[in-house]
Scaffold this active site. Structure first.
Site, PDB file in Angstrom:
ATOM      1  CG  ASP A 195     -15.477  -7.041  -6.160  1.00 35.32           C
ATOM      2  OD1 ASP A 195     -15.708  -6.815  -7.368  1.00 35.32           O
ATOM      3  OD2 ASP A 195     -14.734  -6.332  -5.468  1.00 35.32           O
ATOM      4  N   GLY A 252       3.176   8.757  13.629  1.00 32.60           N
ATOM      5  CA  GLY A 252       3.741   8.789  12.279  1.00 32.60           C
ATOM      6  C   GLY A 252       3.725  10.199  11.755  1.00 32.60           C
ATOM      7  CG  ASP A 309       3.203   9.124   1.042  1.00 25.73           C
ATOM      8  OD1 ASP A 309       4.257   8.713   0.500  1.00 25.73           O
ATOM      9  OD2 ASP A 309       3.159   9.555   2.210  1.00 25.73           O
TER      10      ASP A 309
END
Ligand code: PIT
Length: 471
Positions: A338, A37, A148
């Site tokens: 959580d 990538g 991003d």
């Protein structure tokens, strides 16, 4: 989270080994690439001593334009500890390359699943969005902006339909201060926030990108599109999007409402990741499973407290290295506890979890117990701290598992852990001054507790003995 805490606290960042030796001494690296990538090339690798499967990202030093930027990326990743963020285990450096040893994800990119499926059911989309938002909420609470976010930067851990999703690529990530305005142009046309294009933005650019991703998940195409980058960017700058009736008629009003709140032009009015996690669409469709939390969690906390300092640190290293399959039950419990999805547990959340599980007598010393599990002194229990305190002994007394942990402490690899090495790994040498004397005395005490032959250092036999012992 990263400043030296009170006595007996340590920094988990130090547990990510950075070696200058050859990677191939510790890992067999497969020739075939997992992926290629913007981030460089990634291969699958096997740890020679533990057999642990990892991904190794290789970056050629001569090709990195800004090596400081890259070191920043590593520093940020070392600090992160969240179930939806890829884990960094160790780094290697030789004269040509830098290598990141990362959690292995084999389920492919979110991008490819969108291509395959076209679009997702609302239920599936909500399960994915919840994980994306949880990771973003965690990053923003730790004053990190990703900059991003896009479907290419989310990987599925495995190929199962309910595989967890992990954010990768912190190449554009940055630390920020509250109120700080950023000006660096960063991002990818479809996902970039309008303020980034204007050159004045803050962390809210990530929640915009999350809104674009959510839109795509539900209809299969982006809200701002065009034939050229320039055309896309023009649309983003205007910030206007529609829900085309033909494609959106079967999507709930709640989903559209959340998209509008994430794709709100003015960042001051835009939903935060925390607000988005609390939005009815996420709450209703992505209900956390009620993992069976039991009395034994508290018993494990109690047992953990009684361990020596060094053993606690070793358990934290081991918890950090464990693969998801080995810890899946504990992870489910953590996620169920959580409640706000920020990736850490407060006393309140644990108390509620126990009450909900029908536990009548909540231990009166719960608060004190939690303090001791909180090994970095951050005031909450982080993911790895929770795992360390609840790991099953059958898992952690395996020699290869302990050997991998021993290696983390034995920096020079000579088979013995010295006081200096321990001090370094526990992150107690980063601040010079007042802290030093107590820290060193502390370290010597830690060694003495385990050092059976009295040579002032810890060898692997002594280390194994410590792990097997009750205390
Ligand atoms: C995997 C499998 C795979 C790619 C990666 C990891 C890439 C990870 C990565 C992580 C970063 C980064 C760039 C890439 O900056 O196919 O397990 O933090």
């Amino acid at each position: 989270m990263s400043s030296p805490g009170p006595e007996g606290k340590f920094k988990r960042e130090g547990f990510v080994i950075s070696s200058s030796g050859p990677l191939t001494k510790y890992y067999d690296v497969e020739q075939r690439k997992l992926g290629q990538g913007t981030y460089g090339s990634v291969s699958k690798a096997v740890n020679k001593s533990t057999g642990a499967l990892r991904a190794v990202k290789q970056i050629s030093k001569s090709q990195v334009k800004n090596i400081e930027r890259f070191r920043q990326e590593i520093a940020i990743m070392k600090q992160l500890d969240h179930p939806n963020i890829i884990k960094l285990f160790e780094t290697f450096e030789d004269h040509k390359n830098i290598y990141l040893v990362l959690e292995l994800c084999t389920g492919g990119e979110l991008f490819d699943r969108i291509i395959e499926e076209g679009y997702f059911t609302e239920k599936n989309a909500a399960v994915l969005m919840k994980q994306i938002l949880a990771a973003v909420y965690y990053l923003h609470s730790h004053k990190i902006v990703h900059r991003d976010l896009k479907p290419e930067n989310f990987l599925f851990l495995n190929k199962t339909p309910d595989s967890p999703l992990k954010i990768i690529d912190f190449g554009l990530a940055a630390r920020f201060e509250s109120g700080q305005v950023m000006t660096t142009k960063a991002g990818t046309p479809y996902y970039v926030a309008p303020q980034v294009l204007q050159g004045k933005y803050d962390y809210a650019c990530d929640t915009w990108s999350a809104g674009v991703i959510m839109y795509i998940l539900l209809c299969g195409y982006p809200p701002f599109h065009g034939d050229t980058d320039a055309e896309i960017l023009q649309k983003v700058k205007a910030g206007k999007f529609k829900f085309n009736e033909a494609d959106w008629k079967n999507v709930s009003g709640e989903a559209k409402d959340l998209i509008r709140k994430l794709l709100t032009f003015n960042p001051k009015d835009r939903y935060t990741a925390e607000q988005a996690l609390n939005h009815p669409w996420v709450q209703h469709l992505a209900q956390a499973s009620d993992a069976p939390i039991s009395r034994s969690i508290v018993d494990n906390f109690r047992a953990f407290r009684a361990q020596s300092q060094l053993k606690k640190a070793a358990l934290t290293v081991i918890a950090q290295q464990m693969s998801e399959n080995e810890i899946s039950t504990l992870k489910k419990i953590f996620m169920a506890l959580d409640k706000n999805g920020d990736g850490s547990l407060t006393v309140q959340e644990i108390r509620e979890g126990l009450t909900k599980a029908g536990l009548k007598d909540i231990p009166p010393d719960l608060e004190q117990l939690m303090k001791e599990v909180d090994s970095d002194g951050s005031g909450v229990i982080d993911y790895t701290e929770f795992l360390a305190a609840t790991l099953d002994k059958k898992l952690y007394i395996q020699e290869d598992v302990c050997w991998a942990a021993f290696r983390v402490f034995d920096i020079d690899g000579n088979g013995k852990i010295t006081a200096e090495e321990l001090q370094h790994v526990l992150g107690m040498d980063s601040v010079k001054g007042a802290f030093d004397n107590t820290a060193i005395a502390n370290i010597r005490d830690m060694i003495r507790e385990v050092d059976r032959d009295g040579d002032g250092e810890i060898d692997f036999d002594e280390f194994m003995k410590m792990m097997r012992d009750r205390k």
